[in-house]
Scaffold this motif. Structure first.
Motif, PDB file in Angstrom:
ATOM      1  N   LEU A 178      -1.677  -1.483  -2.367  1.00  0.00           N
ATOM      2  CA  LEU A 178      -0.399  -1.209  -3.026  1.00  0.00           C
ATOM      3  C   LEU A 178      -0.491  -0.090  -4.055  1.00  0.00           C
ATOM      4  O   LEU A 178       0.520   0.523  -4.395  1.00  0.00           O
ATOM      5  CB  LEU A 178       0.111  -2.482  -3.719  1.00  0.00           C
ATOM      6  CG  LEU A 178       0.516  -3.621  -2.791  1.00  0.00           C
ATOM      7  CD1 LEU A 178       0.873  -4.854  -3.599  1.00  0.00           C
ATOM      8  CD2 LEU A 178       1.695  -3.189  -1.934  1.00  0.00           C
ATOM      9  N   ALA A 179      -1.711   0.164  -4.551  1.00  0.00           N
ATOM     10  CA  ALA A 179      -1.868   1.065  -5.698  1.00  0.00           C
ATOM     11  C   ALA A 179      -1.312   2.456  -5.443  1.00  0.00           C
ATOM     12  O   ALA A 179      -0.752   3.071  -6.341  1.00  0.00           O
ATOM     13  CB  ALA A 179      -3.325   1.145  -6.113  1.00  0.00           C
ATOM     14  N   ASN A 180      -1.463   2.959  -4.230  1.00  0.00           N
ATOM     15  CA  ASN A 180      -0.933   4.305  -4.003  1.00  0.00           C
ATOM     16  C   ASN A 180       0.487   4.276  -3.449  1.00  0.00           C
ATOM     17  O   ASN A 180       0.962   5.244  -2.880  1.00  0.00           O
ATOM     18  CB  ASN A 180      -1.864   5.151  -3.123  1.00  0.00           C
ATOM     19  CG  ASN A 180      -2.265   4.427  -1.876  1.00  0.00           C
ATOM     20  OD1 ASN A 180      -1.976   3.253  -1.732  1.00  0.00           O
ATOM     21  ND2 ASN A 180      -2.912   5.125  -0.965  1.00  0.00           N
ATOM     22  N   ASP A 181       1.137   3.121  -3.623  1.00  0.00           N
ATOM     23  CA  ASP A 181       2.551   2.968  -3.327  1.00  0.00           C
ATOM     24  C   ASP A 181       2.938   3.511  -1.958  1.00  0.00           C
ATOM     25  O   ASP A 181       3.776   4.400  -1.836  1.00  0.00           O
ATOM     26  CB  ASP A 181       3.378   3.682  -4.410  1.00  0.00           C
ATOM     27  CG  ASP A 181       4.818   3.191  -4.402  1.00  0.00           C
ATOM     28  OD1 ASP A 181       5.050   2.065  -3.926  1.00  0.00           O
ATOM     29  OD2 ASP A 181       5.699   3.950  -4.846  1.00  0.00           O
ATOM     30  N   PRO A 182       2.341   2.963  -0.903  1.00  0.00           N
ATOM     31  CA  PRO A 182       2.651   3.443   0.448  1.00  0.00           C
ATOM     32  C   PRO A 182       3.959   2.822   0.927  1.00  0.00           C
ATOM     33  O   PRO A 182       4.416   1.832   0.373  1.00  0.00           O
ATOM     34  CB  PRO A 182       1.490   2.883   1.266  1.00  0.00           C
ATOM     35  CG  PRO A 182       1.174   1.581   0.583  1.00  0.00           C
ATOM     36  CD  PRO A 182       1.455   1.780  -0.877  1.00  0.00           C
ATOM     37  N   LYS A 183       4.530   3.431   1.945  1.00  0.00           N
ATOM     38  CA  LYS A 183       5.735   2.841   2.510  1.00  0.00           C
ATOM     39  C   LYS A 183       5.388   1.698   3.445  1.00  0.00           C
ATOM     40  O   LYS A 183       6.159   0.783   3.640  1.00  0.00           O
ATOM     41  CB  LYS A 183       6.483   3.897   3.325  1.00  0.00           C
ATOM     42  CG  LYS A 183       7.192   4.928   2.504  1.00  0.00           C
ATOM     43  CD  LYS A 183       7.991   5.789   3.466  1.00  0.00           C
ATOM     44  CE  LYS A 183       8.839   6.783   2.713  1.00  0.00           C
ATOM     45  NZ  LYS A 183       9.448   7.732   3.655  1.00  0.00           N
ATOM     46  N   ILE A 184       4.205   1.822   4.060  1.00  0.00           N
ATOM     47  CA  ILE A 184       3.862   0.892   5.130  1.00  0.00           C
ATOM     48  C   ILE A 184       2.540   0.194   4.814  1.00  0.00           C
ATOM     49  O   ILE A 184       1.569   0.839   4.424  1.00  0.00           O
ATOM     50  CB  ILE A 184       3.715   1.651   6.470  1.00  0.00           C
ATOM     51  CG1 ILE A 184       5.025   2.368   6.806  1.00  0.00           C
ATOM     52  CG2 ILE A 184       3.310   0.708   7.587  1.00  0.00           C
ATOM     53  CD1 ILE A 184       4.903   3.337   7.956  1.00  0.00           C
ATOM     54  N   LEU A 185       2.528  -1.124   4.992  1.00  0.00           N
ATOM     55  CA  LEU A 185       1.275  -1.867   4.872  1.00  0.00           C
ATOM     56  C   LEU A 185       0.859  -2.338   6.256  1.00  0.00           C
ATOM     57  O   LEU A 185       1.650  -2.947   6.972  1.00  0.00           O
ATOM     58  CB  LEU A 185       1.462  -3.104   3.987  1.00  0.00           C
ATOM     59  CG  LEU A 185       1.639  -2.930   2.486  1.00  0.00           C
ATOM     60  CD1 LEU A 185       1.770  -4.295   1.831  1.00  0.00           C
ATOM     61  CD2 LEU A 185       0.452  -2.188   1.909  1.00  0.00           C
ATOM     62  N   LEU A 186      -0.394  -2.053   6.616  1.00  0.00           N
ATOM     63  CA  LEU A 186      -0.928  -2.578   7.862  1.00  0.00           C
ATOM     64  C   LEU A 186      -1.880  -3.708   7.497  1.00  0.00           C
ATOM     65  O   LEU A 186      -2.847  -3.500   6.774  1.00  0.00           O
ATOM     66  CB  LEU A 186      -1.695  -1.479   8.617  1.00  0.00           C
ATOM     67  CG  LEU A 186      -0.923  -0.193   8.901  1.00  0.00           C
ATOM     68  CD1 LEU A 186      -1.835   0.846   9.527  1.00  0.00           C
ATOM     69  CD2 LEU A 186       0.263  -0.483   9.809  1.00  0.00           C
ATOM     70  N   MET A 187      -1.592  -4.903   7.955  1.00  0.00           N
ATOM     71  CA  MET A 187      -2.419  -6.038   7.559  1.00  0.00           C
ATOM     72  C   MET A 187      -3.013  -6.707   8.794  1.00  0.00           C
ATOM     73  O   MET A 187      -2.319  -7.379   9.540  1.00  0.00           O
ATOM     74  CB  MET A 187      -1.594  -7.030   6.734  1.00  0.00           C
ATOM     75  CG  MET A 187      -0.919  -6.357   5.538  1.00  0.00           C
ATOM     76  SD  MET A 187       0.042  -7.459   4.504  1.00  0.00           S
ATOM     77  CE  MET A 187      -1.222  -8.378   3.651  1.00  0.00           C
ATOM     78  N   ASP A 188      -4.314  -6.509   9.020  1.00  0.00           N
ATOM     79  CA  ASP A 188      -4.965  -7.061  10.208  1.00  0.00           C
ATOM     80  C   ASP A 188      -5.582  -8.417   9.881  1.00  0.00           C
ATOM     81  O   ASP A 188      -6.632  -8.489   9.282  1.00  0.00           O
ATOM     82  CB  ASP A 188      -6.044  -6.097  10.714  1.00  0.00           C
ATOM     83  CG  ASP A 188      -6.639  -6.570  12.033  1.00  0.00           C
ATOM     84  OD1 ASP A 188      -6.114  -7.557  12.605  1.00  0.00           O
ATOM     85  OD2 ASP A 188      -7.624  -5.971  12.485  1.00  0.00           O
ATOM     86  N   GLU A 189      -4.910  -9.462  10.296  1.00  0.00           N
ATOM     87  CA  GLU A 189      -5.372 -10.829  10.040  1.00  0.00           C
ATOM     88  C   GLU A 189      -5.787 -10.987   8.585  1.00  0.00           C
ATOM     89  O   GLU A 189      -6.814 -11.581   8.272  1.00  0.00           O
ATOM     90  CB  GLU A 189      -6.565 -11.166  10.951  1.00  0.00           C
ATOM     91  CG  GLU A 189      -6.236 -10.913  12.409  1.00  0.00           C
ATOM     92  CD  GLU A 189      -6.631 -12.075  13.309  1.00  0.00           C
ATOM     93  OE1 GLU A 189      -6.927 -13.150  12.789  1.00  0.00           O
ATOM     94  OE2 GLU A 189      -6.599 -11.874  14.527  1.00  0.00           O
ATOM     95  N   ALA A 190      -4.942 -10.463   7.707  1.00  0.00           N
ATOM     96  CA  ALA A 190      -5.322 -10.371   6.305  1.00  0.00           C
ATOM     97  C   ALA A 190      -5.624 -11.731   5.685  1.00  0.00           C
ATOM     98  O   ALA A 190      -6.407 -11.819   4.754  1.00  0.00           O
ATOM     99  CB  ALA A 190      -4.229  -9.669   5.521  1.00  0.00           C
TER     100      ALA A 190
END
Ligand code: ATP
Ligand code: MG
Lengths: 396, 285
Positions: A178-190
């Motif tokens: 989240l720190a670099n404030d992206p638009k998209i998070l990709l979460m692989d079996e997070a």
């Protein structure tokens, strides 16, 4: 406009992708292609698009190609064919420099085993994305601390990841993303590496965060419960191909094929189905227009022993029983107000089945389903039991 | 019968070929070897005779003890051993030899690391480089150590420079191998994490791969230093000064006593170097 748009995306591992692709197009199965060409089909012509702010879940059994698919989206794995549009830009055709830029600014990833750098402190981990963009030390500290506070780790910034519990480590992973404030998070079996209680906590927290952040999240899981909890929409994968895309309800209620049906069978339905899905149309009369006579008529037509009373705006007022209505009619009393019972058991439309169950168990009358005070429908005891038993047709 | 058959093939002129090749190399590259020999030789003599010898032994011993104390996590064992051991060498009149040996080992190791780490990195990143260099490393390590003295002498004559050269060939492989291994061992997820956030190759290397591989690389460097020490001793056969030369000359004159003393000196040095380079490594575990 969709923020992610994936078209016919295909990945073939192995030496002979051309032949494998032509076999795919002819409809050969993954296994046959492996036998014939020695190449493994990782992802088979996947197409979908994700809207901004959506949590899009990709679900499937082990080996179905989920990790490959999510890694194709930030090109950690090079696609064999197909295109990936992020904000309308085709990632698959991008040169290295633009690709780095997209990865830095638009896409962040959260990993199954956290993927934290053990030689760096929590804070240094969280600021990694900004550090490689050469953001000034002060600025990136500020952002990283903000992200860590967001996930509740403000007090742990100087620890090494190895000193934290699994749940906390994954919070660091989330903060780093989240720190670099992206638009998209990709979460692989997070959340797959976390034990069930922590896992549920993290799911809640993610939903919480999401309600304020409005990121676009691509969430990979092999767990249907998780998919149903998190997903605005769910894509089901099998052997590298997407077999169904839909809202949780659509997937549950209308499995596209046997594979999906099998997947869905195990779900604890009581946690998934909501009042709205199992309610029936309610027999109603309107306070301003109708009297005991109409009430009795309605009951006779529908074969029930009560009717609900609503006002002109469909607001639920109460119910009338058959006994009271016929007594009133005998007394020639035409005023409905005298016989209305207002202690109606009611639930909101997205109450889950297991909560409804305890209410309906104690209630002598059917439970009203409401939304903002307006009557939506009614749930009878039989419908709850049928739904728990998994009898889908009955619920419609 | 069988012997006759073997005799049938005349002796192949391998020795001549090797000689011709080396002579050609020496000739062709003398523009390179000669200045290296001269300047580098001068430099090493300066380090050994002027720089290190200008430090009084007491100060030197204390510095080593201090280093030993701090790298071993403020424990006294290694520090005390260093003080006693180095004092003993001085006491036996071998201080100057010790300084020569230390110079040779330090410079040879330093060069090995400077050359070895980048080669290791290259091998970890590049399949072709890996395929080409691996067998060369195997070859370098299977040859008996003193074989390297031959080209060393051919290119650089006798003295310190050929000693360092032979040691370089002999001692570099572990650093290369362990660097390669260390980088390949970095977990896939960490490499992916570095990539996913948009690292350049250089950022990934310096911020993730090298720090993660550090322990392994240090283990390689430890081996390199120990091999360098053993080679430097052997290089006394081609005139490299130091403790090795004392052992050699004692051998030649059958002086058991003084050979033993110089030998003890080498062992003490070996233990100190080994312990220090190893404990530096442990601290980061
Ligand atoms: N680097 C690779 N080389 C060859 N085949 C691969 C590679 N990575 C994945 N595969 C194959 O591609 C297919 C999909 O793998 P993938 O890891 O994407 O599955 P997954 O759905 O993430 O499974 P899991 O739930 O176990 O993580 C599998 O058949 C796998 O063996
Ligand atoms: Mg996976």
């Amino acid at each position: 406009m969709p923020i992610i748009e994936v078209n016919q995306l295909t990945k073939v591992f192995g030496k002979n992708p051309k032949q494998a692709i032509s076999m795919l197009n002819k409809g050969y199965a993954k296994e046959a292609i492996l036998k014939e060409t020695g190449s493994t089909v990782g992802v088979n012509r996947a197409s979908f698009s994700v809207e901004p702010g959506e949590i899009f879940v990709i679900m499937g059994l082990s080996g179905s190609g989920k990790s490959t698919l999510v890694r194709l989206i930030n090109r950690l794995i090079e696609p064999t064919a197909g295109s990936i549009l992020i904000d309308g830009e085709d990632l698959s055709k991008m040169d290295k420099k633009s690709l780095l830029k997209v990865r830095r600014e638009k896409l962040s990833m959260v990993f199954q085993k956290f993927g934290l750098f053990p030689h760096r402190t929590v804070l240094e981990n969280a600021e990694f994305g900004l550090e490689i963009q050469n953001v000034s030390k002060e600025e990136r500290r500020k952002q990283a601390i903000k992200a860590l506070e967001l996930v509740g780790l403000g007090d742990y910034v100087h620890q090494k990841p190895g000193q934290l519990s699994g749940g906390m480590q994954q919070r660091v992973g989330l903060a780093r993303a989240l720190a670099n404030d992206p638009k998209i998070l990709l979460m692989d079996e997070a959340f797959s590496a976390l034990d069930p209680l922590i896992r549920k906590e993290m799911q809640d927290e993610l939903l919480d965060l999401q309600s304020t952040m409005q990121k676009t999240i691509l969430f990979i899981t092999h767990d249907l419960d998780e998919a149903l909890r998190l997903g605005d929409r769910i894509a089901l994968m099998k052997d590298g191909a997407i077999v169904q895309i839909g809202t949780p309800e659509e997937i549950l209620v209308n499995p596209a094929n046997e594979y999906v049906e099998k997947f869905v069978e195990d779900v604890d339905r009581s946690k998934v189905l909501t009042a709205q899905q199992i309610m029936k149309r309610a027999e109603t009369i309107t306070l301003e227009k109708h009297g005991p006579r109409v009430a009795l008529e309605r009951m006779r037509e529908s074969g029930t022993s009560i009717v609900f009373v609503i006002d002109n705006h469909r607001n639920l007022v109460g119910y009338v029983t058959a006994d009271d209505a016929s007594a009133a009619r005998k007394k020639e009393n035409t005023n409905l107000r005298d016989i209305i019972k207002t202690d109606v058991p009611s639930v909101e439309k997205d109450t889950t089945l297991n909560e409804i169950f305890s209410i309906i168990y104690d209630s002598p009358v059917p439970v009203a389903v409401i939304e903002n005070g307006k009557l939506m429908g009614v749930i009878v005891r039989g419908a709850v039991i049928a739904a728990l038993a998994g009898d889908r047709e009955e619920n419609k | 019968m069988l012997t006759n058959l073997l005799d049938f093939i005349p002796e192949l002129p391998i020795a001549d070929a090797a000689k011709t090749f080396t002579e050609w190399m020496t000739d062709a590259f003398s523009f390179l070897f000669d200045p290296i020999n001269k300047h580098f030789g001068d430099f090493m003599e300066f380090v050994a005779d002027d720089l290190l010898m200008s430090i009084p032994p007491v100060i030197f011993i204390l510095l080593v003890a201090l280093l030993a104390f701090f790298v071993s996590g403020k424990k006294f064992g290694l520090a005390i051993f260093s003080i006693i051991g180095l004092w003993l060498i001085d006491n036996q009149g071998h201080w100057e030899d010790l300084m020569s040996t230390v110079t040779l080992v330090l410079i040879a190791s330093l060069l090995s690391v400077i050359i070895g780490v980048p080669i290791g990195i290259l091998m970890s990143k590049n399949k072709v480089a890996n395929a080409v260099i691996s067998p060369i490393l195997d070859f370098m390590q299977t040859m008996p150590a003193f074989v390297y003295l031959i080209p060393a002498v051919a290119f650089f004559g006798i003295g310190m420079v050929p000693g360092v050269f032979a040691s370089l060939i002999f001692a570099t492989p572990p650093t290369v191998r362990f660097t390669n291994l260390g980088i390949r061992q970095v977990s896939k997820e960490l490499v992916e994490a570095a990539d996913a956030f948009g690292s350049t190759g250089r950022q990934k290397l310096f911020k993730v791969e090298l720090p993660m591989a550090k322990t392994t690389i240090m283990a390689g460097i430890n081996q390199t230093v120990m091999l360098a020490l053993s080679m430097v001793v052997i290089a006394s056969m081609i005139g490299a000064p130091g403790l090795g030369r004392e052992v050699l000359s004692a051998l030649q004159r059958a002086q058991v006593g003084s050979g033993f003393v110089a030998g003890i000196g080498i062992v003490i040095l070996a233990i100190i170097i080994d312990r220090i380079t190893q404990t530096i490594n442990k601290k980061h575990d």
